[in-house]
Design a protein around this motif. Structure first.
Motif, PDB file in Angstrom:
ATOM      1  N   ARG A   1     -13.551   8.493 -39.132  1.00  0.00           N
ATOM      2  CA  ARG A   1     -14.822   7.826 -39.415  1.00  0.00           C
ATOM      3  C   ARG A   1     -15.047   6.677 -38.444  1.00  0.00           C
ATOM      4  NH1 ARG A   1     -17.079  11.844 -42.194  1.00  0.00           N
ATOM      5  NH2 ARG A   1     -15.749  12.520 -43.909  1.00  0.00           N
ATOM      6  N   VAL A   2     -15.994   6.853 -37.542  1.00  0.00           N
ATOM      7  CA  VAL A   2     -16.355   5.800 -36.596  1.00  0.00           C
ATOM      8  C   VAL A   2     -17.871   5.645 -36.588  1.00  0.00           C
ATOM      9  CG1 VAL A   2     -14.323   6.236 -35.146  1.00  0.00           C
ATOM     10  CG2 VAL A   2     -16.486   7.364 -34.607  1.00  0.00           C
ATOM     11  N   ASP A   3     -18.337   4.479 -36.227  1.00  0.00           N
ATOM     12  CA  ASP A   3     -19.773   4.209 -36.155  1.00  0.00           C
ATOM     13  C   ASP A   3     -20.270   4.625 -34.773  1.00  0.00           C
ATOM     14  OD1 ASP A   3     -22.362   3.266 -36.199  1.00  0.00           O
ATOM     15  OD2 ASP A   3     -21.869   1.346 -37.107  1.00  0.00           O
ATOM     16  N   GLU A   4     -20.602   5.901 -34.650  1.00  0.00           N
ATOM     17  CA  GLU A   4     -20.991   6.430 -33.347  1.00  0.00           C
ATOM     18  C   GLU A   4     -22.260   5.761 -32.829  1.00  0.00           C
ATOM     19  OE1 GLU A   4     -20.972  10.625 -32.804  1.00  0.00           O
ATOM     20  OE2 GLU A   4     -19.327  10.957 -34.210  1.00  0.00           O
ATOM     21  N   GLU A   5     -23.212   5.515 -33.695  1.00  0.00           N
ATOM     22  CA  GLU A   5     -24.468   4.915 -33.262  1.00  0.00           C
ATOM     23  C   GLU A   5     -24.237   3.540 -32.673  1.00  0.00           C
ATOM     24  OE1 GLU A   5     -28.439   4.662 -32.371  1.00  0.00           O
ATOM     25  OE2 GLU A   5     -27.259   6.395 -33.021  1.00  0.00           O
ATOM     26  N   GLU A   6     -23.377   2.751 -33.309  1.00  0.00           N
ATOM     27  CA  GLU A   6     -23.087   1.407 -32.809  1.00  0.00           C
ATOM     28  C   GLU A   6     -22.403   1.460 -31.446  1.00  0.00           C
ATOM     29  OE1 GLU A   6     -22.712  -2.513 -32.108  1.00  0.00           O
ATOM     30  OE2 GLU A   6     -23.949  -1.554 -33.642  1.00  0.00           O
ATOM     31  N   ILE A   7     -21.490   2.420 -31.283  1.00  0.00           N
ATOM     32  CA  ILE A   7     -20.782   2.557 -30.005  1.00  0.00           C
ATOM     33  C   ILE A   7     -21.754   2.958 -28.897  1.00  0.00           C
ATOM     34  CG2 ILE A   7     -19.016   3.893 -28.781  1.00  0.00           C
ATOM     35  CD1 ILE A   7     -17.601   4.098 -31.553  1.00  0.00           C
ATOM     36  N   LYS A   8     -22.665   3.860 -29.209  1.00  0.00           N
ATOM     37  CA  LYS A   8     -23.647   4.280 -28.210  1.00  0.00           C
ATOM     38  C   LYS A   8     -24.584   3.134 -27.836  1.00  0.00           C
ATOM     39  CE  LYS A   8     -23.584   9.123 -29.642  1.00  0.00           C
ATOM     40  NZ  LYS A   8     -24.314  10.234 -30.284  1.00  0.00           N
ATOM     41  N   LEU A   9     -25.024   2.385 -28.828  1.00  0.00           N
ATOM     42  CA  LEU A   9     -25.928   1.263 -28.557  1.00  0.00           C
ATOM     43  C   LEU A   9     -25.232   0.191 -27.727  1.00  0.00           C
ATOM     44  CD1 LEU A   9     -27.737   0.895 -32.007  1.00  0.00           C
ATOM     45  CD2 LEU A   9     -28.746   1.686 -29.856  1.00  0.00           C
ATOM     46  N   SER A  10     -24.008  -0.154 -28.100  1.00  0.00           N
ATOM     47  CA  SER A  10     -23.286  -1.187 -27.351  1.00  0.00           C
ATOM     48  C   SER A  10     -22.920  -0.688 -25.960  1.00  0.00           C
ATOM     49  CB  SER A  10     -22.031  -1.620 -28.112  1.00  0.00           C
ATOM     50  OG  SER A  10     -21.146  -0.530 -28.311  1.00  0.00           O
ATOM     51  N   GLY A  11     -22.614   0.615 -25.847  1.00  0.00           N
ATOM     52  CA  GLY A  11     -22.302   1.179 -24.534  1.00  0.00           C
ATOM     53  C   GLY A  11     -23.502   1.153 -23.612  1.00  0.00           C
ATOM     54  N   LYS A  12     -24.662   1.500 -24.136  1.00  0.00           N
ATOM     55  CA  LYS A  12     -25.876   1.469 -23.314  1.00  0.00           C
ATOM     56  C   LYS A  12     -26.200   0.041 -22.899  1.00  0.00           C
ATOM     57  CE  LYS A  12     -29.204   4.426 -23.689  1.00  0.00           C
ATOM     58  NZ  LYS A  12     -30.381   5.251 -24.121  1.00  0.00           N
ATOM     59  N   ALA A  13     -26.042  -0.905 -23.827  1.00  0.00           N
ATOM     60  CA  ALA A  13     -26.314  -2.311 -23.514  1.00  0.00           C
ATOM     61  C   ALA A  13     -25.371  -2.836 -22.438  1.00  0.00           C
ATOM     62  CB  ALA A  13     -26.192  -3.157 -24.783  1.00  0.00           C
ATOM     63  N   ALA A  14     -24.147  -2.292 -22.401  1.00  0.00           N
ATOM     64  CA  ALA A  14     -23.159  -2.723 -21.414  1.00  0.00           C
ATOM     65  C   ALA A  14     -23.293  -1.974 -20.090  1.00  0.00           C
ATOM     66  CB  ALA A  14     -21.756  -2.534 -21.979  1.00  0.00           C
ATOM     67  N   GLY A  15     -24.251  -1.051 -20.011  1.00  0.00           N
ATOM     68  CA  GLY A  15     -24.470  -0.307 -18.771  1.00  0.00           C
ATOM     69  C   GLY A  15     -23.554   0.887 -18.590  1.00  0.00           C
ATOM     70  N   MET A  16     -22.925   1.339 -19.668  1.00  0.00           N
ATOM     71  CA  MET A  16     -22.045   2.501 -19.561  1.00  0.00           C
ATOM     72  C   MET A  16     -22.858   3.767 -19.337  1.00  0.00           C
ATOM     73  SD  MET A  16     -19.315   1.642 -22.628  1.00  0.00           S
ATOM     74  CE  MET A  16     -18.325   3.123 -22.372  1.00  0.00           C
ATOM     75  N   LYS A  17     -22.264   4.711 -18.623  1.00  0.00           N
ATOM     76  CA  LYS A  17     -22.885   6.006 -18.381  1.00  0.00           C
ATOM     77  C   LYS A  17     -22.508   6.969 -19.509  1.00  0.00           C
ATOM     78  CE  LYS A  17     -24.519   4.631 -14.424  1.00  0.00           C
ATOM     79  NZ  LYS A  17     -25.961   4.316 -14.294  1.00  0.00           N
ATOM     80  N   PRO A  18     -23.302   8.031 -19.705  1.00  0.00           N
ATOM     81  CA  PRO A  18     -23.008   8.979 -20.792  1.00  0.00           C
ATOM     82  C   PRO A  18     -21.580   9.524 -20.804  1.00  0.00           C
ATOM     83  CG  PRO A  18     -25.200   9.375 -19.953  1.00  0.00           C
ATOM     84  CD  PRO A  18     -24.588   8.348 -19.047  1.00  0.00           C
ATOM     85  N   PRO A  19     -20.991   9.911 -19.639  1.00  0.00           N
ATOM     86  CA  PRO A  19     -19.602  10.408 -19.729  1.00  0.00           C
ATOM     87  C   PRO A  19     -18.622   9.334 -20.186  1.00  0.00           C
ATOM     88  CG  PRO A  19     -20.322  10.237 -17.438  1.00  0.00           C
ATOM     89  CD  PRO A  19     -21.531  10.061 -18.287  1.00  0.00           C
ATOM     90  N   GLU A  20     -18.890   8.085 -19.840  1.00  0.00           N
ATOM     91  CA  GLU A  20     -18.028   6.988 -20.288  1.00  0.00           C
ATOM     92  C   GLU A  20     -18.137   6.790 -21.797  1.00  0.00           C
ATOM     93  OE1 GLU A  20     -18.034   4.007 -16.440  1.00  0.00           O
ATOM     94  OE2 GLU A  20     -19.836   4.059 -17.710  1.00  0.00           O
ATOM     95  N   VAL A  21     -19.336   6.934 -22.320  1.00  0.00           N
ATOM     96  CA  VAL A  21     -19.529   6.800 -23.762  1.00  0.00           C
ATOM     97  C   VAL A  21     -18.866   7.963 -24.499  1.00  0.00           C
ATOM     98  CG1 VAL A  21     -21.234   6.702 -25.617  1.00  0.00           C
ATOM     99  CG2 VAL A  21     -21.653   5.466 -23.491  1.00  0.00           C
ATOM    100  N   ALA A  22     -18.996   9.169 -23.971  1.00  0.00           N
ATOM    101  CA  ALA A  22     -18.335  10.323 -24.580  1.00  0.00           C
ATOM    102  C   ALA A  22     -16.830  10.113 -24.638  1.00  0.00           C
ATOM    103  CB  ALA A  22     -18.674  11.600 -23.803  1.00  0.00           C
TER     104      ALA A  22
END
Length: 204
Positions: free
Chosen positions: A36-57
């Protein structure tokens, strides 16, 4: 009856039936347990930090595997995740039929990229990871076809980003696919099997 080639079962840190089916079909004995992880929060914080989609995956796959690695000692823990990007927009799983139809309209006639990541932990340590991608070109879809497709596919479309399963009715949506079929389904399976052979979980 499933036939397993593994010397020991692995733990799949995912509730994805597709990933489990892929592994079991390849002879890997799997115990699946959702992390159980908060995927939405990780994606939002990753986008805010400038992470690319493969990095978020990769980050999502890592978090899932590491969470169960704190619980289990001995088995190999496999975490996997996938990101879909089209024209700079990240697509999540649709929340309902109307959202799925909207996804298909936005992807219609365009080429998008799927990034699939897998991370493996063993005895509390991260020991391996791999990221792969595939590009898919969706043909132009009429509203009538989208409605008929969603009628036929049912709730299965809600379990996958992009609202399709290319291994089934989703094949009707595309006129060009470039990349590994397993990657498209959400797991770079062949590199993972190679790693399990190196670790003698599978016979060489």
């Amino acid at each position: 009856m499933s036939v397993f080639l593994t010397s020991e079962p692995i733990i799949l840190a995912s509730a994805s039936p597709s990933r489990r089916r892929m592994l079991e079909a390849a002879g890997v004995e799997v115990h699946a347990e959702a992390a159980r992880v908060d995927e939405e929060e990780i994606k939002l914080s990753g986008k805010a930090a400038g992470m690319k989609p493969p990095e978020v995956a990769e980050a999502l796959a890592d978090l899932k595997a590491s969470k169960l690695a704190r619980k289990y000692t001995g088995p190999y823990i496999v975490g996997g995740d996938q990101m879909l990007e089209c024209d700079g927009h990240w697509f999540d799983k649709p929340v309902d039929r109307a959202d799925a139809a909207n996804h298909l309209r936005r992807l219609s006639g365009r080429t998008h990229t799927l990034y699939s990541a897998v991370v493996v932990f063993h005895n509390g340590a991260r020991v391996w990871h791999h990221i792969d991608h595939a590009t898919l070109t969706m043909r132009s879809l009429s509203d009538d076809f989208i409605d008929r497709y969603l009628d036929a596919a049912g709730d299965a479309v809600l379990s996958c980003a992009g609202s399709y399963q290319v291994e089934g009715l989703g094949a009707q949506l595309f006129n060009k696919v470039k990349g590994d079929h397993f990657t498209i389904q959400g797991l770079p399976l062949l590199p993972l099997l190679d790693f399990l052979r190196v670790r003698k979980v599978l016979p060489a």
